[in-house]
Design an enzyme around this catalytic site. Structure first.
Site, PDB file in Angstrom:
ATOM      1  N   GLU A   6       0.818  -1.206   0.000  1.00 35.97           N
ATOM      2  CA  GLU A   6       0.000   0.000   0.000  1.00 35.97           C
ATOM      3  C   GLU A   6       0.861   1.269   0.000  1.00 35.97           C
ATOM      4  OE1 GLU A   6      -3.289   0.444  -0.443  1.00 35.97           O
ATOM      5  OE2 GLU A   6      -2.829   2.589  -0.343  1.00 35.97           O
ATOM      6  N   THR A  54      -6.170   2.637  -5.202  1.00 37.39           N
ATOM      7  CA  THR A  54      -5.904   1.198  -5.066  1.00 37.39           C
ATOM      8  C   THR A  54      -6.665   0.392  -6.107  1.00 37.39           C
ATOM      9  OG1 THR A  54      -5.427   1.241  -2.693  1.00 37.39           O
ATOM     10  CG2 THR A  54      -6.219  -0.830  -3.575  1.00 37.39           C
ATOM     11  N   HIS A 172      -0.953   3.292   4.843  1.00 35.43           N
ATOM     12  CA  HIS A 172      -1.917   4.148   4.131  1.00 35.43           C
ATOM     13  C   HIS A 172      -1.984   5.498   4.834  1.00 35.43           C
ATOM     14  CE1 HIS A 172      -5.679   5.653   2.479  1.00 35.43           C
ATOM     15  NE2 HIS A 172      -5.700   4.654   1.613  1.00 35.43           N
ATOM     16  N   ASP A 234       1.285   0.275  -5.035  1.00 34.03           N
ATOM     17  CA  ASP A 234       0.097   0.600  -5.844  1.00 34.03           C
ATOM     18  C   ASP A 234       0.110   2.020  -6.391  1.00 34.03           C
ATOM     19  OD1 ASP A 234      -0.485   1.629  -3.274  1.00 34.03           O
ATOM     20  OD2 ASP A 234      -2.626   1.166  -3.415  1.00 34.03           O
ATOM     21  N   HIS A 235       0.608   2.982  -5.622  1.00 32.79           N
ATOM     22  CA  HIS A 235       0.621   4.391  -6.042  1.00 32.79           C
ATOM     23  C   HIS A 235       1.425   5.182  -5.035  1.00 32.79           C
ATOM     24  CE1 HIS A 235      -2.356   4.856  -2.892  1.00 32.79           C
ATOM     25  NE2 HIS A 235      -3.101   3.924  -3.466  1.00 32.79           N
TER      26      HIS A 235
HETATM   27  C1  GP9 Z   1      -8.870   0.144   1.305  1.00 35.91           C
HETATM   28  C2  GP9 Z   1      -7.542   0.238   0.674  1.00 35.91           C
HETATM   29  C3  GP9 Z   1      -7.147   1.676   0.412  1.00 35.91           C
HETATM   30  O1  GP9 Z   1      -9.525  -1.075   1.277  1.00 35.91           O
HETATM   31  O2  GP9 Z   1      -7.366  -0.610  -0.385  1.00 35.91           O
HETATM   32  O3  GP9 Z   1      -7.491   2.173  -0.828  1.00 35.91           O
HETATM   33  P1  GP9 Z   1      -6.915   3.575  -1.375  1.00 35.91           P
HETATM   34  O4  GP9 Z   1      -7.416   4.661  -0.455  1.00 35.91           O
HETATM   35  O5  GP9 Z   1      -5.413   3.510  -1.362  1.00 35.91           O
HETATM   36  O6  GP9 Z   1      -7.451   3.690  -2.731  1.00 35.91           O
HETATM   37 MN    MN Z   2      -3.851   2.339  -2.222  1.00 28.82          MN
END
Ligand code: GP9
Ligand code: MN
Length: 404
Positions: A6, A54, A172, A234-235
């Site tokens: 993440e 995500t 996150h 992911d980003h």
């Molecule tokens: C929540 C997680 C976060 O289930 O995958 O998503 P994001 O805020 O990074 O898009």
């Molecule tokens: Mn994410």
């Protein structure tokens, strides 16, 4: 085994945070995987997400199609569109069983519906794990050091071969998930004026340690020797509006922090770890998340020539190395970087304010290639076009046979 890291940016790799004159390596375990000769690692791999964050990364990584220019593909189309995603392709070409493990509620980003269309046999969301408490979780779900060990009782029941995906959450925004978590290890905070930047390293370190523990488990049970483990970021974790606050930590001047620096910060890790293989190394090929699925499928020996995928195999010598960002007109190639309306030399970071004829022509061609790739993807996604096309040897998923 795919591990979604993440908000994990490439600059964390090998990064040492200096606090009170002492160096703290942020992600020692992930670094060891990155440098292992059992790993195919990429140093110029860019995320290509937009507002679906995500969910866009998941779409790109597992279907080799882009998210949308506005909103989330998974939310708007994922639950109904015909898709040929990694779990379905692997079930049909290699008899794989598939599952996702994620410590948040299953309906977030419409995962519970999208995963069925993608052919995931099982989805273990927060309801499958230890009850969330204020200490072991935060708004995005159960912390990684609980989710991984909790998943094992399911993982060991999975029919082999399996394709599983772990979506981590602890790293996150706002990077405060560890307050009260007994398993946090006292990694120091950075000392910038931006609280968000300050917490980012400790949560990344926690994720690193959760993954190390999971690898230990895989090794103990022998699963490790029979698996390929893929990891990707992911980003970005630190957004463009904040990233100048990282400048000093990266040895740069915040005053001259440019759109080029912002573009380069969109790099995320992509690693394919193959225990027992020794031909790995770090490739400098430029690519993005859309390229991950064809790359992985080719490693697994799957012929993708009849599949509708927008990416290219990162290991192919014919790779064009044009990376499209999801915002129109933005891209990176080994030569040029176009970001927020400005053009740069990718190798030197210098802005190109007065392009010569060759540069103009080159960039027109790149712009066209990028626009074509995105518009073709949009046509497939918004028109549900895969319902009209069945790749060789595949059948569409019958999602009515899947329940979770
Ligand atoms: C929540 C997680 C976060 O289930 O995958 O998503 P994001 O805020 O990074 O898009
Ligand atoms: Mn994410």
């Amino acid at each position: 085994i795919v591990i979604h890291l993440e908000s994990f940016q490439q600059f964390l790799i090998d990064y040492k945070l200096q606090v009170d004159g002492k160096d703290y390596e942020v992600t020692p375990f992930i670094n060891s995987i990155y440098h292992s000769n059992e790993t195919l690692a990429f140093s110029n791999f860019f995320h290509q997400v937009k507002s679906g964050k995500t969910s866009d990364a998941e779409t790109l990584m597992e279907t080799s199609l882009f998210g949308l220019s506005t909103g989330s593909y998974m939310v708007n189309y994922g639950g109904t569109n015909t898709a040929y995603a990694a779990p379905s392709i692997l079930a049909q070409t290699g008899d794989y069983t598939s599952a996702v493990f994620h410590g948040n509620t299953g309906s977030f980003w419409n995962r519970n519906n999208t995963y069925k269309q993608w052919g995931y046999n099982y989805f273990f969301d927060s309801s499958a794990f230890t009850e969330k408490t204020d200490e072991n979780s935060f708004q995005y779900g159960l912390n990684d050091k609980y989710m991984f060990p909790d998943s094992i009782k399911y993982l060991e029941q999975m029919q082999q071969p399996f394709y599983v995906k772990y979506l981590t959450v602890s790293n996150h925004y706002p990077y405060t998930s560890l307050s009260g978590d007994e398993k946090e290890q006292g990694f120091p905070l950075a000392e910038t004026k931006d609280e968000t930047v300050n917490g980012y390293f400790a949560t990344a370190n926690y994720l690193d340690s959760a993954i190390k523990d999971f690898f230990d488990y895989l090794k103990e049970t022998g699963l490790y020797d029979n698996s390929i483990i893929v990891m990707y970021g992911d980003h970005y974790g630190i957004s463009d509006t904040r990233s100048s606050n990282l400048a000093e930590l990266l040895g740069k001047n915040p005053e001259t922090w440019s759109n080029y620096d912002k573009a380069m910060l969109q790099r995320v890790p992509y690693m394919i770890h193959i225990p027992g293989y020794t031909g790995g190394g770090i490739s400098n090929t430029f690519g993005g998340e859309v390229d991950a699925l064809p790359t992985l499928l080719h490693i697994l020996g799957v012929d993708t020539s009849s599949y509708i995928q927008m990416g290219q195999d990162l290991l192919s010598p014919d790779n064009k190395q044009i990376v499209a960002f999801r915002t129109s007109g933005q891209y990176v190639t080994p030569q040029y970087t176009s970001y927020s309306g400005r053009l740069y030399n990718t190798q030197t970071g210098e802005e190109i304010t007065n392009p010569d004829e060759t540069t103009k022509k080159d960039n027109e061609a790149i712009r066209k290639a990028v626009a074509t790739q995105l518009s073709m993807s949009d046509a497939v996604q918004t028109g549900d076009l895969l319902r009209f096309y069945t790749p060789n040897g595949l059948k569409p998923v019958d999602s009515s046979t899947i329940s979770y």
